[in-house]
Design a protein around this motif. Structure first.
Motif, PDB file in Angstrom:
ATOM      1  N   ARG A 291       0.318   7.312  17.625  1.00 23.17           N
ATOM      2  CA  ARG A 291       1.214   7.941  16.654  1.00 23.17           C
ATOM      3  C   ARG A 291       0.438   8.350  15.410  1.00 23.17           C
ATOM      4  O   ARG A 291       0.551   9.474  14.934  1.00 23.17           O
ATOM      5  CB  ARG A 291       2.349   6.978  16.290  1.00 23.17           C
ATOM      6  CG  ARG A 291       3.429   6.878  17.367  1.00 23.17           C
ATOM      7  CD  ARG A 291       4.560   5.946  16.950  1.00 23.17           C
ATOM      8  NE  ARG A 291       5.663   6.004  17.885  1.00 23.17           N
ATOM      9  CZ  ARG A 291       5.762   5.301  19.012  1.00 23.17           C
ATOM     10  NH1 ARG A 291       4.789   4.463  19.353  1.00 23.17           N
ATOM     11  NH2 ARG A 291       6.820   5.422  19.809  1.00 23.17           N
ATOM     12  N   LYS A 292      -0.347   7.427  14.886  1.00 22.32           N
ATOM     13  CA  LYS A 292      -1.063   7.731  13.635  1.00 22.32           C
ATOM     14  C   LYS A 292      -1.980   8.944  13.791  1.00 22.32           C
ATOM     15  O   LYS A 292      -2.123   9.752  12.889  1.00 22.32           O
ATOM     16  CB  LYS A 292      -1.876   6.515  13.184  1.00 22.32           C
ATOM     17  CG  LYS A 292      -1.013   5.412  12.581  1.00 22.32           C
ATOM     18  CD  LYS A 292      -1.873   4.321  11.968  1.00 22.32           C
ATOM     19  CE  LYS A 292      -1.026   3.318  11.195  1.00 22.32           C
ATOM     20  NZ  LYS A 292      -1.851   2.256  10.604  1.00 22.32           N
TER      21      LYS A 292
ATOM     22  N   TYR B  46       9.422  20.668   7.187  1.00 24.54           N
ATOM     23  CA  TYR B  46       9.637  19.275   6.773  1.00 24.54           C
ATOM     24  C   TYR B  46       9.391  19.043   5.289  1.00 24.54           C
ATOM     25  O   TYR B  46       8.442  19.568   4.709  1.00 24.54           O
ATOM     26  CB  TYR B  46       8.702  18.341   7.552  1.00 24.54           C
ATOM     27  CG  TYR B  46       9.032  18.141   9.014  1.00 24.54           C
ATOM     28  CD1 TYR B  46      10.228  18.565   9.578  1.00 24.54           C
ATOM     29  CD2 TYR B  46       8.114  17.480   9.841  1.00 24.54           C
ATOM     30  CE1 TYR B  46      10.506  18.349  10.926  1.00 24.54           C
ATOM     31  CE2 TYR B  46       8.382  17.263  11.195  1.00 24.54           C
ATOM     32  CZ  TYR B  46       9.572  17.709  11.729  1.00 24.54           C
ATOM     33  OH  TYR B  46       9.833  17.489  13.051  1.00 24.54           O
ATOM     34  N   ASP B  47      10.229  18.147   4.731  1.00 25.27           N
ATOM     35  CA  ASP B  47      10.019  17.618   3.384  1.00 25.27           C
ATOM     36  C   ASP B  47       8.745  16.776   3.357  1.00 25.27           C
ATOM     37  O   ASP B  47       8.356  16.209   4.371  1.00 25.27           O
ATOM     38  CB  ASP B  47      11.132  16.608   3.041  1.00 25.27           C
ATOM     39  CG  ASP B  47      12.422  17.277   2.657  1.00 25.27           C
ATOM     40  OD1 ASP B  47      12.398  18.434   2.227  1.00 25.27           O
ATOM     41  OD2 ASP B  47      13.459  16.603   2.778  1.00 25.27           O
ATOM     42  N   PRO B  48       8.173  16.613   2.171  1.00 26.06           N
ATOM     43  CA  PRO B  48       7.086  15.645   2.057  1.00 26.06           C
ATOM     44  C   PRO B  48       7.555  14.231   2.396  1.00 26.06           C
ATOM     45  O   PRO B  48       8.697  13.862   2.107  1.00 26.06           O
ATOM     46  CB  PRO B  48       6.671  15.716   0.590  1.00 26.06           C
ATOM     47  CG  PRO B  48       7.634  16.600  -0.090  1.00 26.06           C
ATOM     48  CD  PRO B  48       8.463  17.293   0.923  1.00 26.06           C
ATOM     49  N   SER B  49       6.681  13.472   3.026  1.00 30.05           N
ATOM     50  CA  SER B  49       6.922  12.054   3.274  1.00 30.05           C
ATOM     51  C   SER B  49       5.560  11.404   3.477  1.00 30.05           C
ATOM     52  O   SER B  49       4.529  12.025   3.187  1.00 30.05           O
ATOM     53  CB  SER B  49       7.809  11.862   4.501  1.00 30.05           C
ATOM     54  OG  SER B  49       8.157  10.486   4.610  1.00 30.05           O
ATOM     55  N   ASP B  50       5.554  10.169   3.951  1.00 24.80           N
ATOM     56  CA  ASP B  50       4.283   9.476   4.164  1.00 24.80           C
ATOM     57  C   ASP B  50       4.430   8.605   5.408  1.00 24.80           C
ATOM     58  O   ASP B  50       4.803   7.440   5.329  1.00 24.80           O
ATOM     59  CB  ASP B  50       3.951   8.637   2.920  1.00 24.80           C
ATOM     60  CG  ASP B  50       2.626   7.919   3.068  1.00 24.80           C
ATOM     61  OD1 ASP B  50       2.033   7.960   4.172  1.00 24.80           O
ATOM     62  OD2 ASP B  50       2.187   7.288   2.087  1.00 24.80           O
ATOM     63  N   PHE B  51       4.176   9.231   6.559  1.00 34.57           N
ATOM     64  CA  PHE B  51       4.460   8.565   7.826  1.00 34.57           C
ATOM     65  C   PHE B  51       3.549   7.361   8.080  1.00 34.57           C
ATOM     66  O   PHE B  51       3.958   6.375   8.677  1.00 34.57           O
ATOM     67  CB  PHE B  51       4.354   9.574   8.981  1.00 34.57           C
ATOM     68  CG  PHE B  51       5.312  10.746   8.852  1.00 34.57           C
ATOM     69  CD1 PHE B  51       6.526  10.609   8.179  1.00 34.57           C
ATOM     70  CD2 PHE B  51       5.008  11.982   9.407  1.00 34.57           C
ATOM     71  CE1 PHE B  51       7.411  11.686   8.063  1.00 34.57           C
ATOM     72  CE2 PHE B  51       5.887  13.059   9.305  1.00 34.57           C
ATOM     73  CZ  PHE B  51       7.083  12.916   8.622  1.00 34.57           C
ATOM     74  N   ILE B  52       2.308   7.475   7.605  1.00 33.64           N
ATOM     75  CA  ILE B  52       1.363   6.359   7.805  1.00 33.64           C
ATOM     76  C   ILE B  52       1.877   5.117   7.077  1.00 33.64           C
ATOM     77  O   ILE B  52       1.895   4.009   7.623  1.00 33.64           O
ATOM     78  CB  ILE B  52      -0.036   6.736   7.253  1.00 33.64           C
ATOM     79  CG1 ILE B  52      -0.592   7.963   7.992  1.00 33.64           C
ATOM     80  CG2 ILE B  52      -0.978   5.538   7.308  1.00 33.64           C
ATOM     81  CD1 ILE B  52      -1.282   7.700   9.285  1.00 33.64           C
ATOM     82  N   THR B  53       2.311   5.308   5.849  1.00 34.54           N
ATOM     83  CA  THR B  53       2.780   4.154   5.081  1.00 34.54           C
ATOM     84  C   THR B  53       4.053   3.568   5.694  1.00 34.54           C
ATOM     85  O   THR B  53       4.234   2.354   5.715  1.00 34.54           O
ATOM     86  CB  THR B  53       3.020   4.561   3.609  1.00 34.54           C
ATOM     87  OG1 THR B  53       1.793   5.062   3.103  1.00 34.54           O
ATOM     88  CG2 THR B  53       3.474   3.390   2.773  1.00 34.54           C
ATOM     89  N   LEU B  54       4.921   4.429   6.211  1.00 39.72           N
ATOM     90  CA  LEU B  54       6.132   3.913   6.868  1.00 39.72           C
ATOM     91  C   LEU B  54       5.740   2.984   8.016  1.00 39.72           C
ATOM     92  O   LEU B  54       6.282   1.889   8.159  1.00 39.72           O
ATOM     93  CB  LEU B  54       6.984   5.079   7.389  1.00 39.72           C
ATOM     94  CG  LEU B  54       7.710   5.902   6.312  1.00 39.72           C
ATOM     95  CD1 LEU B  54       8.267   7.197   6.919  1.00 39.72           C
ATOM     96  CD2 LEU B  54       8.828   5.102   5.657  1.00 39.72           C
ATOM     97  N   MET B  55       4.789   3.423   8.819  1.00 38.82           N
ATOM     98  CA  MET B  55       4.337   2.595   9.950  1.00 38.82           C
ATOM     99  C   MET B  55       3.659   1.321   9.452  1.00 38.82           C
ATOM    100  O   MET B  55       3.940   0.223   9.937  1.00 38.82           O
ATOM    101  CB  MET B  55       3.396   3.415  10.845  1.00 38.82           C
ATOM    102  CG  MET B  55       2.720   2.633  11.955  1.00 38.82           C
ATOM    103  SD  MET B  55       3.852   1.839  13.135  1.00 38.82           S
ATOM    104  CE  MET B  55       4.017   3.115  14.389  1.00 38.82           C
TER     105      MET B  55
END
Ligand SMILES: Cc1cc2nc3c(=O)[nH]c(=O)nc-3n(C[C@H](O)[C@H](O)[C@H](O)COP(=O)(O)OP(=O)(O)OC[C@H]3O[C@@H](n4cnc5c(N)ncnc54)[C@H](O)[C@@H]3O)c2cc1C
Lengths: 788, 265
Positions: A402-403, A420-429
């Motif tokens: 995933r990362k 997509y809006d900005p987000s932070d998928f790495i930090t969510l994981m």
């Protein structure tokens, strides 16, 4: 004011009335001379109505009248509509068959209303309903989705939709996607089923319809998530009355999950009958009626293929889905498995080539429409399952895979329309991994093994889209309505505030969270703010609440109206204190001149606005402002869920032992309310994964028509959830909110099934993964364990 | 629900007289089965005769080797009985597993046995413990009393008055709930009684509660979980529905029997 503004964990204002039994639901509403309606419903999945004999019933005690489908046609009542026009890949429009409120000739699903009986009491109406003689000529039916498109299958609407095909729809670039597969280093395939679900709001649908002969005016109290849309449709399409002659009120409503968006036959028939029979009519669904007449959710079968390059980067996704819409096209049914589904197939990943083909089909089942998540749970389940399977097949960690593929640069344009809006998928994981204590997992698994249990862990990194918008864009995709929201902020002479919103709360806590936003703006206590909603006579207009749009869209409209109030308040205060309006700051319920000790209280200013003794030049008295907000984009909440579970191999029982949800909802107004939404959503997502299955038998009978057979999750089916969040505000609305109402239901099923398949060591299990299915899977893979 | 007449009986004779006087009367216990059926209009008695206020149907007594439970005793009263828990915790546990608190506060042991739902819990305890069911007309052994799905030896106007359970040396109850209804999908009561081991299964038999003699004899020589888990029952005698096929239920019988024996200690 204490901390009651944005971000505060304020207790819910509405709970006082709800927990003391003072809520006012549709069934609590009565009128002088109220009568009671009971519907006679089809016992058959498909039949021709040969005759309807109401003579005996009509003469029974208390019976006031009986209304059938022919009278609706004679009375000019229009057919129900599907409000979103989609086109097939050959450019042809969807094949929408006529959907009469009560068809006098043919029934096409069990539970379809055929006749309304109205009597002085409900018992009398029920007695009389039992004496109505309807002769049916039974016809063959088709309810199993996998068979609907087979050649020679029974047809639901042969004239309009031959072969049961409503629309053969596509999205994405097929050639580019095929090319990606042709050059792929790895291809992973998966077949998936999205089990059909019944929404089961705690309050069943209900209506109180009355007609005032003096005013030639109708009033409908009903369980609606969007009373203005109901009025619009009742007026413009069903010809009940023009909008100014029809008031629709949605009082307290006990849950909706989407099922109360639609305008159903029952409300239309009750309104029609109230005029025809000259009495106010109340109808309240029994639970089994809800099972047989509320729009169901999900019900897809899909084939998915994922292409990866040698570096394990995703290069293509191809999806073929068949989506069951039931016997008739419900209000938003066409957009759910298309624009709310295929547009989210990119998930959280940079996935350059996507092609989706969706075949929307009829069957002899209850109509299917949006249910909590609506299209996005189906998309998230598909992508998150195939990514997990890919990791297992290719021998890499599902976290690392995933990362490696997460989108990192925002805004991100997917190949399937979304930006997509900005987000932070790495930090969510990473946060989710920390919460689940991933380092301790191996020891926990070993401990399970010692106790004879199978332990599994599963991940789900979902993204979804809320606040369907902007209106112009959805219009170009076929929507029949605009998807903005409106608000009016009325500041009273004493300084208290009433906010009229087109959003509707049926469990979402608007009375609290909306008041928090207002309170924050002016430094007032939330008890000075009242939220008014759900009545077409009070609120100017509104598109209602669904698709997690109340925050991103509804509150944005309020925020815009607050901007106008603030500007006028500053102008007034500046005038009263002989200062420049630009120097006025509003804090703690006071208007101050910056850098001086000059100030006036909020209520002095508001009183001034209404006495109007000393107004600035050209400024009107009063302090009331309206706004409409049309977002410039969807908003995109995202998150990572991790589920850890244990299976008892002897019985096949799955116990969820740990469940972590880390979400990015953008700005959070009230963390407690958001957690509540997440908890409820996860509960429903776990319900879909393990417990809830709606089944028809081969004769088209709905076999799960009560809670004795349809299993909704209960508290003891669920663990305590660990819920956390990050806040990356969206730049696309004034408060930066992304929406939180559906996330739990969207992300949870894949996390659970990924964990279960990890525990079992087979991918071959369908939802709901009941104990027997799990036991059978264990039988197939390790028979010795299943005997202990 | 159709209209009905509610009548409260003060004695056994009064109850029988009231029932016989009614055109189509029914005895009423806690109403947790009967009223639900009436609400769905599947039953329409002209009168319901409430048995729960009759003095001789009430109360719990533990005396030497027996437990006596009045037929109108609620599941909650049994579940909460310290006297029973001291000698037969498997029975209080069973009562506490029935339905939800509202059901347990109203539902009665007499009503449950008279109804003989194949998914009910009490029949397993009655069968495994070889309890005696006393009625207004006489008494029955479990084998005499349970005659099939929803069938018992009771006459229309016969009232269960009490149930007498001999206290066993050991007992354990293992219930696998139907996930939706929470009734027993399969449940096993294992007991070591003065007549030897007895294993009774509810929730699964296509003729209602039944004993598994092969398991009983295996336990006779070796009271252990292993003695029963290897014994299989035939799917042919099992119920089958959307919640559990006959094969699955048959497998559960062996698995749950082992766990019930283990619980019994
Ligand atoms: C939601 C729910 C969940 C449930 N879950 C379970 C469960 O998990 N396990 C379980 O075992 N049961 C369960 N039940 C059933 C419950 O235990 C009922 O209480 C029981 O089946 C009937 O007992 P009652 O006293 O309520 O009898 P009633 O409903 O009043 O009567 C049932 C029948 O017995 C007759 N009757 C009543 N008392 C007597 C008597 N003394 N003598 C002769 N005839 C009599 C009546 O005439 C009637 O025919 C559940 C019920 C509900 C509503």
């Amino acid at each position: 004011m204490g901390n009651e503004g944005i971000g505060a964990r304020v207790l819910r204002k509405e709970d006082k009335r709800f927990i003391t039994g003072k809520g006012r639901y549709t069934d609590d509403i009565t009128e002088r001379g109220i009568t009671h309606g009971v519907f006679v419903r089809s016992p058959h999945a498909h039949a021709r109505i040969t005759s309807i004999d109401t003579a005996k019933a009509a003469s029974m005690p208390g019976v006031i009248g009986i209304v059938g489908g022919q009278e609706l046609i004679d009375g000019g009542v229009g057919n129900l509509i599907c409000g979103w026009m989609i086109h097939g890949k050959d450019g042809s429009p969807m094949k929408m068959a006529a959907y009469p409120a009560m068809d006098p000739a043919v029934v096409r699903h069990v539970g379809q209303p055929v006749v309304l009986v109205v009597a002085e009491t409900k018992a009398q109406a029920t007695d009389a309903a039992g004496e109505i003689e309807i002769v049916y000529e039974e016809l063959p039916s088709i309810t199993q989705l996998s068979k609907v498109l087979e050649p020679g299958a029974v047809e639901v609407h042969p004239e309009t939709a031959p072969g049961n095909l409503i629309c053969d729809w596509q999205l994405g670039d097929e050639a580019a996607t095929e090319a990606a597969f042709a050059s792929a280093a790895h291809v992973v395939e998966l077949e998936l089923e999205q089990n059909r679900l019944v929404p089961n709001a705690i309050e069943p649908r209900a209506a109180v319809a009355s007609y005032d002969t003096g005013e030639d005016h109708y009033t409908l109290n009903t369980t609606s998530q969007n009373p203005h849309v109901a009025r619009l449709v009742l007026s413009a399409f069903y010809n009940i009355a023009p909008e100014h002659k029809l008031r629709v009120i949605a009082p307290d409503v006990g849950g909706g999950f989407g099922s109360k968006i639609y305008i159903y036959p029952e409300e239309i028939v009750c309104l029609f009958a109230s005029k025809k029979l000259g009495v106010p009519i109340k109808w309240v669904a029994e639970r089994t009626e809800s099972f047989m007449s509320d729009a169901h959710g999900r019900d897809h079968i899909s084939k998915a293929r994922l292409a990866l390059d040698s570096d394990l980067k995703f290069t293509g996704l191809k999806v073929d889905t068949i989506a069951n819409l039931g016997a008739y096209m419900s209000l938003f049914s066409s957009c759910v498995p298309t624009y709310l589904y295929a547009t989210l197939l990119s998930g959280q990943y940079a996935l350059p080539n996507i092609y989706a083909n969706v075949k929307l089909v009829y069957s002899h089942t209850v109509p299917v429409d949006a249910y909590r998540g609506a299209g996005r749970p189906e998309a998230a389940f598909l992508i998150e399952r195939i990514v997990e399977v890919a990791a297992r097949k290719l021998g890499v960690s599902p976290v690392e895979l995933r990362k490696k593929n997460y989108v990192r640069d925002f805004p991100y344009q997917t190949p399937v329309l979304m930006n997509y809006d900005p987000s932070d998928f790495i930090t969510l994981m990473d946060k989710a991994l920390a919460h689940i204590d991933i380092d301790g997992y191996a020891a926990r698994k070993a401990d399970s093994e010692r106790r004879g249990k199978l332990r599994g862990i599963g991940y789900s990194s979902y993204i979804e889209a809320c606040g369907i918008a902007p209106s112009q864009a959805v219009g170009s995709l076929g929507a029949g309505v605009g998807l903005w929201e409106s608000a009016e902020v009325r500041v009273n002479p004493v300084g208290t505030i009433e906010v009229l919103t087109g959003s509707h709360s049926h469990g979402q806590s608007h009375e609290t969270t909306f008041a928090q936003v207002v309170a924050q703006r002016f430094g007032l206590p939330i008890e000075n703010v009242n939220i008014i909603h759900g009545d077409t006579d009070k609120v100017q207009f509104g598109m209602g609440t669904y698709g997690s749009r109340s925050g991103p869209v509804g509150l944005s409209a309020i925020s815009k109206a607050l901007d106008k109030v603030e500007a006028k308040a500053k102008k007034l205060a500046g005038h009263l204190m002989e200062a420049d309006e630009k120097d006025i700051v509003i804090e703690n319920g006071e208007l101050k001149v910056a850098g001086t000790d000059k100030k006036i209280a909020w209520h002095e200013m508001t009183l001034g606005a209404y006495t109007a003794h000393n107004m600035p030049e050209g400024v009107e008295p009063g302090l009331v402002e309206k706004a409409f907000f049309d977002p410039i984009n969807f908003s995109f909440p995202a998150g990572t869920f991790i589920c850890e579970l244990e299976v008892d191999p002897g019985t096949g029982v799955t116990e969820i032992v740990n469940f972590v949800a880390v979400d990015d909802f953008g700005t959070i107004i009230n963390p407690m309310v958001v957690e509540g939404q997440v908890h409820g959503g996860i509960a429903q997502g776990i319900g879909q994964a393990l417990l809830e299955g709606c089944y028809y038998d081969e004769n088209g009978q709905l076999v799960t028509a009560s809670f004795m057979d349809y299993c909704v999750p209960r508290a003891d089916d669920l663990p305590s959830f660990a819920v956390d969040h990050i806040e990356v505000p969206t730049p696309n609305n004034p408060l930066g909110m992304k929406g939180c109402g559906e996330a739990g239901a969207i992300g949870a099923p894949a996390a659970v099934i990924n964990a279960l398949t990890d525990a079992l060591g087979t991918e071959d299990i369908s939802m709901p993964a009941t104990p027997e299915k799990v036991w059978r899977a264990i039988q197939a893979t390790r028979p010795a364990m299943a005997a202990e | 629900m159709y209209a009905t007449n509610y009548q409260r009986a003060t004695s056994l004779d009064d109850a029988v007289a009231k029932l016989n006087a009614a055109e189509d009367g029914k005895f009423l216990g806690g109403g947790q089965t009967l009223l639900a059926t009436m609400k769905q209009r599947l039953a329409a008695p002209s009168a319901v005769v409430d048995l729960t206020k009759i003095p001789e149907l009430k109360g719990i007594g533990v005396d030497g080797g027996t437990i006596t439970i009045g037929a109108a005793t609620t599941h909650a009263a049994v579940a909460g009985s310290k006297e029973i828990a001291a000698v037969l915790p498997a029975l209080t546990g069973l009562a506490g597993s029935i339905g939800d608190p509202a059901v347990r506060n109203m539902g009665t042991i007499g009503g449950s046995l008279a109804n003989n739902d194949p998914a009910a819990d009490y029949p397993a305890a009655v069968m495994a413990l070889n309890a005696t069911i006393h009625t207004s007309k006489g008494s029955y052994s479990p084998e005499e009393f349970f005659t099939g799905l929803f069938e018992t030896a009771l006459d229309e106007d016969e009232i269960i008055t009490k149930v007498v359970f001999p206290v066993p040396q050991k007992a354990g109850y293992e219930k696998f709930r139907n996930p939706a209804s929470r009734y027993a999908l399969c449940a096993v009561f294992a007991a070591l009684t003065s007549d030897g081991p007895r294993i009774a299964v509810t929730g699964s038999g296509n003729e209602g509660v039944f004993r598994v003699s092969e398991m009983e004899s295996a336990l006779g020589s070796n009271w252990s979980a292993d003695a029963v888990t290897g014994v299989t029952v035939s799917p042919d005698q099992m119920l089958s529905d959307m919640h559990g096929s006959a094969e699955y239920r048959a497998s559960l019988v062996s698995v749950l029997a082992g766990r019930a024996v283990k619980k019994a200690g």
